[in-house]
Enzyme design. Sequence first.
Site, PDB file in Angstrom:
ATOM      1  N   GLY A 169       6.513   3.285   4.314  1.00  0.00           N
ATOM      2  CA  GLY A 169       7.206   2.237   3.582  1.00  0.00           C
ATOM      3  C   GLY A 169       8.639   2.134   4.060  1.00  0.00           C
ATOM      4  CB  CYS A 197       4.857  -0.375  -2.316  1.00  0.00           C
ATOM      5  SG  CYS A 197       5.787  -1.042  -3.588  1.00  0.00           S
ATOM      6  CB  SER A 220      -1.738  -0.824   5.197  1.00  0.00           C
ATOM      7  OG  SER A 220      -2.621  -1.718   4.590  1.00  0.00           O
ATOM      8  NE  ARG A 231      11.901  -4.838   2.635  1.00  0.00           N
ATOM      9  CZ  ARG A 231      10.907  -4.885   1.756  1.00  0.00           C
ATOM     10  NH1 ARG A 231      10.746  -3.936   0.883  1.00  0.00           N
ATOM     11  NH2 ARG A 231      10.083  -5.923   1.751  1.00  0.00           N
ATOM     12  CB  SER A 263      -0.907  -0.007   1.230  1.00  0.00           C
ATOM     13  OG  SER A 263      -0.113  -0.093   2.400  1.00  0.00           O
TER      14      SER A 263
HETATM   15  P1  XMP Z   1       0.754  -3.621   2.758  1.00  0.00           P
HETATM   16  O1  XMP Z   1      -0.002  -3.497   1.459  1.00  0.00           O
HETATM   17  O2  XMP Z   1       0.211  -4.706   3.618  1.00  0.00           O
HETATM   18  O3  XMP Z   1       2.221  -4.060   2.314  1.00  0.00           O
HETATM   19  O4  XMP Z   1       0.836  -2.317   3.459  1.00  0.00           O
HETATM   20  C1  XMP Z   1       3.249  -4.343   3.206  1.00  0.00           C
HETATM   21  C2  XMP Z   1       4.452  -4.842   2.465  1.00  0.00           C
HETATM   22  O5  XMP Z   1       4.951  -3.857   1.560  1.00  0.00           O
HETATM   23  C3  XMP Z   1       6.353  -4.040   1.379  1.00  0.00           C
HETATM   24  N1  XMP Z   1       6.987  -2.748   1.607  1.00  0.00           N
HETATM   25  C4  XMP Z   1       7.397  -1.930   0.650  1.00  0.00           C
HETATM   26  N2  XMP Z   1       7.457  -2.109  -0.678  1.00  0.00           N
HETATM   27  N3  XMP Z   1       8.383   0.045  -0.892  1.00  0.00           N
HETATM   28  C5  XMP Z   1       7.984  -1.122  -1.438  1.00  0.00           C
HETATM   29  O6  XMP Z   1       8.122  -1.297  -2.652  1.00  0.00           O
HETATM   30  C6  XMP Z   1       8.353   0.292   0.444  1.00  0.00           C
HETATM   31  O7  XMP Z   1       8.723   1.361   0.905  1.00  0.00           O
HETATM   32  C7  XMP Z   1       7.849  -0.760   1.240  1.00  0.00           C
HETATM   33  N4  XMP Z   1       7.731  -0.907   2.583  1.00  0.00           N
HETATM   34  C8  XMP Z   1       7.193  -2.136   2.768  1.00  0.00           C
HETATM   35  C9  XMP Z   1       6.810  -5.090   2.370  1.00  0.00           C
HETATM   36  O8  XMP Z   1       7.004  -6.291   1.666  1.00  0.00           O
HETATM   37  C10 XMP Z   1       5.646  -5.155   3.348  1.00  0.00           C
HETATM   38  O9  XMP Z   1       5.557  -6.394   4.001  1.00  0.00           O
END
Ligand code: XMP
Length: 491
Positions: free
Chosen positions: A397, A315, A372, A411, A313
């Site tokens: 993120g 990302c 999220s 990462r 979300s």
């Molecule tokens: P949700 O949709 O549940 O996703 O909020 C959480 C997952 O997103 C990934 N993640 C990121 N991916 N940029 C990205 O491309 C970011 O800054 C980022 N931060 C988290 C990660 O896999 C997480 O579990």
Amino acid sequence: MAKDSPPRGTFTEKLQVPEALTFDDVLLRPAESRVEPDEADVSTRVSTNIDLEIPILSAAMDTVTEAETAIQMAREGGLGVLHRNMEPERAVEEVERVKRADETIIRRENVVTADPDQTVSEVDEMMSAEGVSGAPVVDEDDTVLGIISGTDIRPYLELGDFDAVREAMTDEVITAHEDVTPRQALELMYEHKIERVPIVDTEDHLAGLVTMQGILARREHQDAVRDEKGRLRIGVAVGPFEQDRAKAVDDAGADALFIDTAHAHNLNVVDSAREIKDMVDADVVVGNIGTAEAARDIVDFADGLKVGIGPGSICTTRVVSGAGMPQVTAVAEVADVAKEHDVPVIADGGIRYSGDAAKALAAGADAVMLGSYFAGTQEAPGRVITIKGKKYKQYRGMGSVGAMQSGGGDRYLKEESEDEEFVPEGVEAATPYKGTLSGELHQLVGGIQSGMGYAGAESVIELQSEAEFVRVSQAGQQESHPHDVMITDEA
Ligand code: XMP
């Protein structure tokens, strides 16, 4: 493509591409069913050696999972994955906090004790600061002399709060040895009408403490996910090249290490992850990936494969880099390979509703990871903020500028130098405050079970093997959400 590789056809041929689908593109086809949703079995496996009671993980993000979230996730039957925007020493402490949380015997170093020569009022203050209602009284050799509790102290507070603890304590102490079972400890407490039993070694030195409250709290969580010593389980994110962190948290008792990178099909990452797997006792889950080819290059050594290139979300990977894989297709591609090797698959990111989680499982995932969904809970790190009278918590993120500056830029396989800024792949946001994690999990798991009821699946494995999808048009998608009404009560 390497210089000498043969050409792969024309550019126009290159545009004859396969379609990849995500959550809103599909729905589970309702099927004949005798499955009552409440009875659908959601237990699963997250990695080769770790079973869960619910197929849910909390994301390794600094606004989602530290010890408090991990403790609650494990108590509810899922798994929290500790983020890695902290020094390895602190990660070790967080793992230790989780491991201590539900121990039947509180170990010596964590027992609050009183000194016989302290005054009653000093001990009273100490106990309220430490959040305990009683303490063993020990001498310099750690020999147990007595036990003092709020009940002992109360009569003294008005009359003689400068009296010494030795005057006020109960000196006929009921103790037990380290091999006492929770049932035996409870029986002792009932028999002697006491609430805590100091554990002593063969020389009567204090070795720990069992409390009635601790035993009852543990009983409340019958579905908790525990290790072979009965302690709550925890996963820990480690950078792809962070062998020191991997070793440290493995020694501290982490149950699964999550090699945490945005592109685990980078072959340097694969080599390093393989080395880490050889170094540690914990299971090693590798991610994120989004294709069958990546799965094939990793599945031979990994204990789990985590899927998600850009669905999150917060990302921006797909808009920044132009690369990514819609999540349902990504999960299915990886799961096809993983099933042949009996390795579990975790769908990470993009899950907004419980229905998305059900779809991810039906597409081949054994468990889902959410960020999220949990960031607004009480247990998530960070405080509640109020904006225009509404409560929020921060959610960012791990590829956002703020999070990368706090560590973990690798990462995204990037480092900030003195004269070059990060290229972020995520945003910083706020998410509505949602109350307890347990309330959110209840909704999420209940929704997955509903999906299993519609699909006629009694278990996660049946959901994977039996459920069918239909493709949804844009009109169908609109029809899926509340429409043509003014919502007065948000679900
Ligand atoms: P949700 O949709 O549940 O996703 O909020 C959480 C997952 O997103 C990934 N993640 C990121 N991916 N940029 C990205 O491309 C970011 O800054 C980022 N931060 C988290 C990660 O896999 C997480 O579990």
